[in-house]
Write a protein that holds these residues in place. Structure first.
Motif, PDB file in Angstrom:
ATOM      1  N   GLY A   1      47.329  82.357  40.106  1.00 39.62           N
ATOM      2  CA  GLY A   1      47.988  83.638  39.916  1.00 39.62           C
ATOM      3  C   GLY A   1      49.426  83.522  39.458  1.00 39.62           C
ATOM      4  N   MET A   2      49.969  82.299  39.399  1.00 34.51           N
ATOM      5  CA  MET A   2      51.349  82.095  38.971  1.00 34.51           C
ATOM      6  C   MET A   2      51.422  81.506  37.571  1.00 34.51           C
ATOM      7  N   GLU A   3      50.289  81.443  36.886  1.00 32.14           N
ATOM      8  CA  GLU A   3      50.256  80.776  35.588  1.00 32.14           C
ATOM      9  C   GLU A   3      51.194  81.434  34.585  1.00 32.14           C
ATOM     10  N   GLU A   4      51.209  82.771  34.563  1.00 31.66           N
ATOM     11  CA  GLU A   4      52.052  83.480  33.599  1.00 31.66           C
ATOM     12  C   GLU A   4      53.526  83.210  33.874  1.00 31.66           C
ATOM     13  N   TYR A   5      53.897  83.241  35.150  1.00 37.42           N
ATOM     14  CA  TYR A   5      55.286  82.941  35.502  1.00 37.42           C
ATOM     15  C   TYR A   5      55.648  81.518  35.115  1.00 37.42           C
ATOM     16  N   GLU A   6      54.786  80.553  35.437  1.00 40.78           N
ATOM     17  CA  GLU A   6      55.088  79.151  35.147  1.00 40.78           C
ATOM     18  C   GLU A   6      55.222  78.906  33.649  1.00 40.78           C
ATOM     19  N   ALA A   7      54.394  79.564  32.853  1.00 40.53           N
ATOM     20  CA  ALA A   7      54.487  79.419  31.407  1.00 40.53           C
ATOM     21  C   ALA A   7      55.801  79.983  30.887  1.00 40.53           C
ATOM     22  N   ALA A   8      56.237  81.109  31.466  1.00 36.99           N
ATOM     23  CA  ALA A   8      57.474  81.739  31.012  1.00 36.99           C
ATOM     24  C   ALA A   8      58.702  80.933  31.400  1.00 36.99           C
ATOM     25  N   ILE A   9      58.676  80.337  32.585  1.00 38.65           N
ATOM     26  CA  ILE A   9      59.848  79.645  33.104  1.00 38.65           C
ATOM     27  C   ILE A   9      59.881  78.174  32.687  1.00 38.65           C
ATOM     28  N   ALA A  10      58.823  77.672  32.068  1.00 38.52           N
ATOM     29  CA  ALA A  10      58.716  76.248  31.741  1.00 38.52           C
ATOM     30  C   ALA A  10      59.891  75.711  30.917  1.00 38.52           C
ATOM     31  N   PRO A  11      60.361  76.402  29.871  1.00 36.39           N
ATOM     32  CA  PRO A  11      61.494  75.840  29.112  1.00 36.39           C
ATOM     33  C   PRO A  11      62.753  75.678  29.948  1.00 36.39           C
ATOM     34  N   LEU A  12      63.007  76.632  30.837  1.00 38.71           N
ATOM     35  CA  LEU A  12      64.168  76.528  31.708  1.00 38.71           C
ATOM     36  C   LEU A  12      63.996  75.382  32.697  1.00 38.71           C
ATOM     37  N   LYS A  13      62.821  75.277  33.294  1.00 35.94           N
ATOM     38  CA  LYS A  13      62.563  74.178  34.223  1.00 35.94           C
ATOM     39  C   LYS A  13      62.705  72.821  33.528  1.00 35.94           C
ATOM     40  N   GLN A  14      62.192  72.733  32.318  1.00 39.74           N
ATOM     41  CA  GLN A  14      62.270  71.478  31.575  1.00 39.74           C
ATOM     42  C   GLN A  14      63.718  71.039  31.416  1.00 39.74           C
ATOM     43  N   ALA A  15      64.583  71.968  31.045  1.00 38.24           N
ATOM     44  CA  ALA A  15      65.992  71.648  30.858  1.00 38.24           C
ATOM     45  C   ALA A  15      66.661  71.285  32.174  1.00 38.24           C
ATOM     46  N   MET A  16      66.337  72.006  33.234  1.00 35.75           N
ATOM     47  CA  MET A  16      66.961  71.752  34.524  1.00 35.75           C
ATOM     48  C   MET A  16      66.505  70.424  35.113  1.00 35.75           C
ATOM     49  N   PHE A  17      65.221  70.125  35.008  1.00 36.30           N
ATOM     50  CA  PHE A  17      64.733  68.849  35.524  1.00 36.30           C
ATOM     51  C   PHE A  17      65.316  67.681  34.732  1.00 36.30           C
ATOM     52  N   LYS A  18      65.485  67.869  33.438  1.00 37.10           N
ATOM     53  CA  LYS A  18      66.076  66.800  32.632  1.00 37.10           C
ATOM     54  C   LYS A  18      67.497  66.517  33.086  1.00 37.10           C
ATOM     55  N   GLN A  19      68.254  67.558  33.359  1.00 37.82           N
ATOM     56  CA  GLN A  19      69.628  67.363  33.810  1.00 37.82           C
ATOM     57  C   GLN A  19      69.670  66.759  35.218  1.00 37.82           C
ATOM     58  N   LEU A  20      68.699  67.083  36.038  1.00 41.89           N
ATOM     59  CA  LEU A  20      68.651  66.539  37.388  1.00 41.89           C
ATOM     60  C   LEU A  20      68.266  65.058  37.379  1.00 41.89           C
TER      61      LEU A  20
END
Length: 251
Positions: A4-23
């Motif tokens: 049920g969170m698939e749509e949210y995860e798809a939308a937030i993925a680019p932001l997460k990708q950038a944040m995890f890279k910086q972390l």
């Protein structure tokens, strides 16, 4: 909530990708050999939606990092993710997500514990990840104190949370009206918490996000500075950021 969170995860993925890279990038930079091990804590692991970001970024860092010899590729660094998840029903999904992401069995350690009282020694982890956890806990301050207790000095925390709109607006009114229903349907998730203020008072200091320019084109994504805390904000009532440990004082 396994699905049920698939749509949210798809939308937030680019932001997460950038944040995890910086972390994660600084952790890799500080490892001189593949034998160096660093430990990452993820509280409220859930079904493991963040696990693919670890393997994507850390695997890439192992093949693109510089070495003393241009003819030798750097091996990916060694790391262990400790996932705290008190809901045992989530473990099956998290283990499946780990396998799909390419994690080895020993790279994910699952622990059934209360995030507000974790069974770990002080200064045990190099970094911590907290996504959509503080919004549902009875005592977010206690959880932040625990994260700080087990985080090494200088460690960083990645946070993405539901937050109250800081401005008196129609959005804030909606959040307050919908909050009781959200708590009922989404496992006690609150839409009205001022998480940024809680972070500031916890002993963490803001670490500016360095997001790719392409993210600025995504609808609803903007950088906001609120009360001296620089965070990345996506959509309605979502905020996130990287915070660095400022002191060893908690409580």
């Amino acid at each position: 909530m396994a699905h049920g969170m698939e749509e949210y995860e798809a939308a937030i993925a680019p932001l997460k990708q950038a944040m995890f890279k910086q972390l994660l990038t600084p952790l890799v930079a500080n490892t001189s050999t593949a034998a160096d091990l660093f430990n990452i804590l993820e509280v409220g692991l859930g079904t493991g939606p963040n696990l693919p970001f670890y393997t994507q970024i850390l695997q890439d860092s192992g093949t693109s990092g510089s070495t003393t010899s241009p003819d030798v590729q750097r091996r990916p660094p060694s790391y262990v993710i400790t996932g705290v998840e008190p809901n045992l029903a989530m473990w099956e999904y998290a283990q499946a997500a780990a396998q799909q992401a390419g994690l080895k069995q020993q790279q994910l350690q699952l622990v059934a514990a209360d995030v507000q009282s974790m069974p770990f020694e002080e200064s045990m982890f190099d970094a911590a990840v907290v996504t959509l956890v503080l919004c549902s806990l009875p005592n977010p301050k206690a959880a932040l104190s625990e994260v700080l207790r087990v985080l090494k000095p200088g460690g960083q925390v990645l946070l993405i949370e539901h937050v109250i709109d800081p401005q008196l607006s129609w959005r804030q009114v909606q959040q307050r009206l919908l909050n009781p229903l959200q708590m009922l349907l989404a496992d006690n998730c609150h839409l009205t918490r001022d998480t940024a203020a809680a972070v500031q008072s916890s002993g963490l200091e803001a670490y500016p996000l360095q997001l790719p320019a392409v993210l600025n084109g995504l609808q609803g994504l903007q950088l906001v500075a609120e009360a001296g805390v620089e965070v990345g904000s996506y959509g309605t009532g979502m905020s996130g950021g990287l915070w660095r440990l400022r002191s060893r004082v908690w409580g």
